[in-house]
Write a protein that holds these residues in place. Structure first.
Motif, PDB file in Angstrom:
ATOM      1  N   PHE A  94       0.839  -1.135   0.020  1.00 26.85           N
ATOM      2  CA  PHE A  94       0.033  -0.116  -0.132  1.00 26.85           C
ATOM      3  C   PHE A  94       0.894   1.359   0.085  1.00 26.85           C
ATOM      4  O   PHE A  94       2.035   1.357   0.398  1.00 26.85           O
ATOM      5  CB  PHE A  94      -0.894  -0.082   1.316  1.00 26.85           C
ATOM      6  N   ARG A  95       0.247   2.312  -0.499  1.00 23.27           N
ATOM      7  CA  ARG A  95       0.956   3.552  -0.375  1.00 23.27           C
ATOM      8  C   ARG A  95      -0.036   4.605  -0.254  1.00 23.27           C
ATOM      9  O   ARG A  95      -1.332   4.660  -0.744  1.00 23.27           O
ATOM     10  CB  ARG A  95       1.383   3.984  -2.031  1.00 23.27           C
ATOM     11  N   PRO A  96       0.260   5.410   0.459  1.00 21.61           N
ATOM     12  CA  PRO A  96       1.554   5.971   0.960  1.00 21.61           C
ATOM     13  C   PRO A  96       2.122   5.327   2.430  1.00 21.61           C
ATOM     14  O   PRO A  96       0.934   4.813   2.999  1.00 21.61           O
ATOM     15  CB  PRO A  96       1.323   7.514   1.399  1.00 21.61           C
ATOM     16  N   MET A  97       3.386   5.340   2.480  1.00 27.30           N
ATOM     17  CA  MET A  97       3.899   4.895   3.509  1.00 27.30           C
ATOM     18  C   MET A  97       4.047   5.595   4.687  1.00 27.30           C
ATOM     19  O   MET A  97       4.813   6.819   4.284  1.00 27.30           O
ATOM     20  CB  MET A  97       5.091   3.618   3.334  1.00 27.30           C
ATOM     21  N   PRO A  98       4.324   5.297   5.885  1.00 28.38           N
ATOM     22  CA  PRO A  98       4.610   6.282   6.834  1.00 28.38           C
ATOM     23  C   PRO A  98       6.189   6.558   6.583  1.00 28.38           C
ATOM     24  O   PRO A  98       6.883   5.912   5.913  1.00 28.38           O
ATOM     25  CB  PRO A  98       4.386   5.363   8.453  1.00 28.38           C
ATOM     26  N   SER A  99       6.787   7.445   7.501  1.00 29.79           N
ATOM     27  CA  SER A  99       8.160   8.025   7.130  1.00 29.79           C
ATOM     28  C   SER A  99       9.130   6.926   7.616  1.00 29.79           C
ATOM     29  O   SER A  99       8.897   5.861   8.544  1.00 29.79           O
ATOM     30  CB  SER A  99       8.381   9.209   8.358  1.00 29.79           C
ATOM     31  N   GLN A 119       0.599  17.332   3.301  1.00 21.88           N
ATOM     32  CA  GLN A 119       1.545  17.449   2.322  1.00 21.88           C
ATOM     33  C   GLN A 119       2.481  16.159   2.221  1.00 21.88           C
ATOM     34  O   GLN A 119       2.883  15.806   1.157  1.00 21.88           O
ATOM     35  CB  GLN A 119       2.275  18.646   2.254  1.00 21.88           C
ATOM     36  N   TYR A 120       3.070  15.753   3.265  1.00 18.66           N
ATOM     37  CA  TYR A 120       3.622  14.672   3.340  1.00 18.66           C
ATOM     38  C   TYR A 120       3.108  13.414   2.615  1.00 18.66           C
ATOM     39  O   TYR A 120       3.702  12.820   1.840  1.00 18.66           O
ATOM     40  CB  TYR A 120       3.963  14.091   4.944  1.00 18.66           C
ATOM     41  N   TRP A 121       1.798  12.992   2.945  1.00 22.24           N
ATOM     42  CA  TRP A 121       1.252  11.941   2.665  1.00 22.24           C
ATOM     43  C   TRP A 121       1.098  12.127   0.884  1.00 22.24           C
ATOM     44  O   TRP A 121       1.056  11.223   0.273  1.00 22.24           O
ATOM     45  CB  TRP A 121      -0.163  11.666   3.185  1.00 22.24           C
ATOM     46  N   GLN A 122       0.844  13.351   0.600  1.00 20.84           N
ATOM     47  CA  GLN A 122       0.571  13.834  -0.737  1.00 20.84           C
ATOM     48  C   GLN A 122       1.629  13.463  -1.813  1.00 20.84           C
ATOM     49  O   GLN A 122       1.674  13.092  -2.924  1.00 20.84           O
ATOM     50  CB  GLN A 122      -0.151  15.136  -1.013  1.00 20.84           C
ATOM     51  N   LYS A 123       2.719  14.011  -1.082  1.00 22.64           N
ATOM     52  CA  LYS A 123       4.234  13.958  -1.835  1.00 22.64           C
ATOM     53  C   LYS A 123       4.463  12.395  -2.121  1.00 22.64           C
ATOM     54  O   LYS A 123       5.037  12.103  -3.112  1.00 22.64           O
ATOM     55  CB  LYS A 123       5.075  14.750  -0.986  1.00 22.64           C
ATOM     56  N   GLU A 124       4.369  11.626  -0.829  1.00 27.78           N
ATOM     57  CA  GLU A 124       4.746  10.182  -0.870  1.00 27.78           C
ATOM     58  C   GLU A 124       3.797   9.510  -2.178  1.00 27.78           C
ATOM     59  O   GLU A 124       4.305   8.747  -2.840  1.00 27.78           O
ATOM     60  CB  GLU A 124       4.279   9.485   0.396  1.00 27.78           C
ATOM     61  N   ILE A 125       2.749   9.913  -2.151  1.00 25.70           N
ATOM     62  CA  ILE A 125       1.730   9.272  -3.217  1.00 25.70           C
ATOM     63  C   ILE A 125       2.290   9.647  -4.644  1.00 25.70           C
ATOM     64  O   ILE A 125       2.370   9.113  -5.588  1.00 25.70           O
ATOM     65  CB  ILE A 125       0.352   9.629  -3.112  1.00 25.70           C
ATOM     66  N   SER A 126       2.337  10.908  -4.698  1.00 30.63           N
ATOM     67  CA  SER A 126       3.128  11.345  -6.005  1.00 30.63           C
ATOM     68  C   SER A 126       4.384  10.934  -6.453  1.00 30.63           C
ATOM     69  O   SER A 126       4.577  10.573  -7.721  1.00 30.63           O
ATOM     70  CB  SER A 126       3.242  13.082  -5.855  1.00 30.63           C
ATOM     71  N   PHE A 128       5.442   7.987  -5.550  1.00 30.07           N
ATOM     72  CA  PHE A 128       5.134   6.571  -6.057  1.00 30.07           C
ATOM     73  C   PHE A 128       4.466   6.576  -7.447  1.00 30.07           C
ATOM     74  O   PHE A 128       4.872   5.505  -8.300  1.00 30.07           O
ATOM     75  CB  PHE A 128       4.069   6.129  -4.829  1.00 30.07           C
ATOM     76  N   LEU A 129       3.688   7.469  -7.673  1.00 29.26           N
ATOM     77  CA  LEU A 129       2.878   7.343  -8.980  1.00 29.26           C
ATOM     78  C   LEU A 129       3.743   8.032 -10.242  1.00 29.26           C
ATOM     79  O   LEU A 129       3.303   8.247 -11.256  1.00 29.26           O
ATOM     80  CB  LEU A 129       1.562   8.255  -8.916  1.00 29.26           C
TER      81      LEU A 129
END
Length: 319
Positions: A94-99, A119-126, A128-129
């Protein structure tokens, strides 16, 4: 009369030197022309010896590596599926993953009104994608727009388009993390196993008592089979406990409830993209920790909650 014999002169004890004088003589002895206890010829001999020794050692390992690499295929593993350490039972990611600071955590926790946190979670998804955007894929010329359940042409792979059909699981709307009422989009992917081909469920294979498959999924499989659209690795997500089931709220799977057959098998093709499913939590309860378990469903996927085989667990909490 003093003894002048050569023997007594030869065995005469050398003068006693102080510490610093001894060290100076060790560095450079002007009488014997020795540097660090060795003459120039001695240093030359030992240097030549080690150059030859290490050259032969490097040559030996180079030959051994060359022989070893002749036994390997750079495109496929020598040991596959049940013969390998990975096995033949894929899990879910799964994504996003914690720090990385909390690498063992599977908790997605944020406050929708806190932009810095969101923003942290949004950046992690971006991040990944990013590879799913053709401009970032170095093998974009290998991608093909495949029809559902139809494999790609030889030398091509099926594209995974994250387009407007994925709304609200899009970057333009922040993957719905900032919604004051709705929940976020969590992306699921099936872990890659070389040459693994799913065995798809149909109406005659869903009644196994060991499956513990919900009636809702059984109905979907039967309906898909009637349309000849059941060649899918199905995905389900639900709360792990009674309280979690109550708090999780309605869930929508985007663009569909599983991974269709055109993306299998994975054979390390250039440009290959793992198929994705976005899980949109439409209205999870706020201020409550929700334990969520998602499963992948195929006849050759075994579920084991302890080892997390065929499934993935994460927690969601929105303040």
């Amino acid at each position: 009369m003093a003894d002048k014999k050569p023997e007594s002169q030869f065995y005469q004890r050398p003068p006693k030197l102080g510490k610093w004088e001894s060290f100076r003589v060790f560095l450079w002895n002007s009488e014997t022309k020795q540097f660090l206890g060795r003459t120039g010829a001695s240093w030359a001999k030992i240097l030549i010896f080690y150059v030859i020794f290490y050259a032969l050692l490097v040559g030996f390992f180079a030959v051994m590596l060359a022989v070893f690499f002749q036994t390997l295929d750079m495109k496929k593993p020598k040991w596959q599926q049940d013969s390998s350490l990975i096995g033949s039972n894929p899990g879910l990611g799964f994504r996003p993953m914690p720090s990385d600071k909390n690498v063992e955590s599977t908790l997605i926790w944020y406050k929708h009104s806190d932009k810095g946190n969101v923003q942290y979670w949004q950046k992690e998804i971006s991040k990944f994608l990013a590879v799913y955007n053709k401009t970032n894929n170095p093998n974009a010329d290998k991608l093909e727009d495949c029809r559902q359940f139809q494999p790609a042409s030889p030398g091509k792979v099926c594209d995974v388009k994250v387009d407007q059909m994925w709304h609200p699981c899009l970057k333009e709307v922040g993957y719905n993390f900032e919604s004051p009422e709705g929940g976020p989009c969590i992306f699921l992917k099936l872990n890659r196993i070389f040459n693994w081909v799913p065995e798809y469920f149909n109406s005659s294979t869903i009644e196994d008592e060991n499956l513990k498959m919900k009636d809702e999924l059984k109905r979907e499989i039967i309906e898909a089979e009637q349309k000849n659209q059941h060649h899918i690795v199905w995905v389900t997500c639900e709360g792990e406990n009674v309280a979690d089931i109550e708090h999780i709220g309605p869930i929508r799977f985007i663009p569909q409830k599983g991974f269709p057959s055109q993306y299998f098998p994975y054979q390390n093709q250039d440009g290959y993209l793992s198929p994705l499913v976005a899980v949109y939590f439409e209205k999870p309860k706020r201020g409550v920790l929700i334990n969520i378990e998602c499963k992948a469903w195929a006849r050759n996927i075994i579920h084991d909650r302890v080892d997390r085989r065929g499934s993935v667990h994460f927690e969601l909490m929105i303040d």
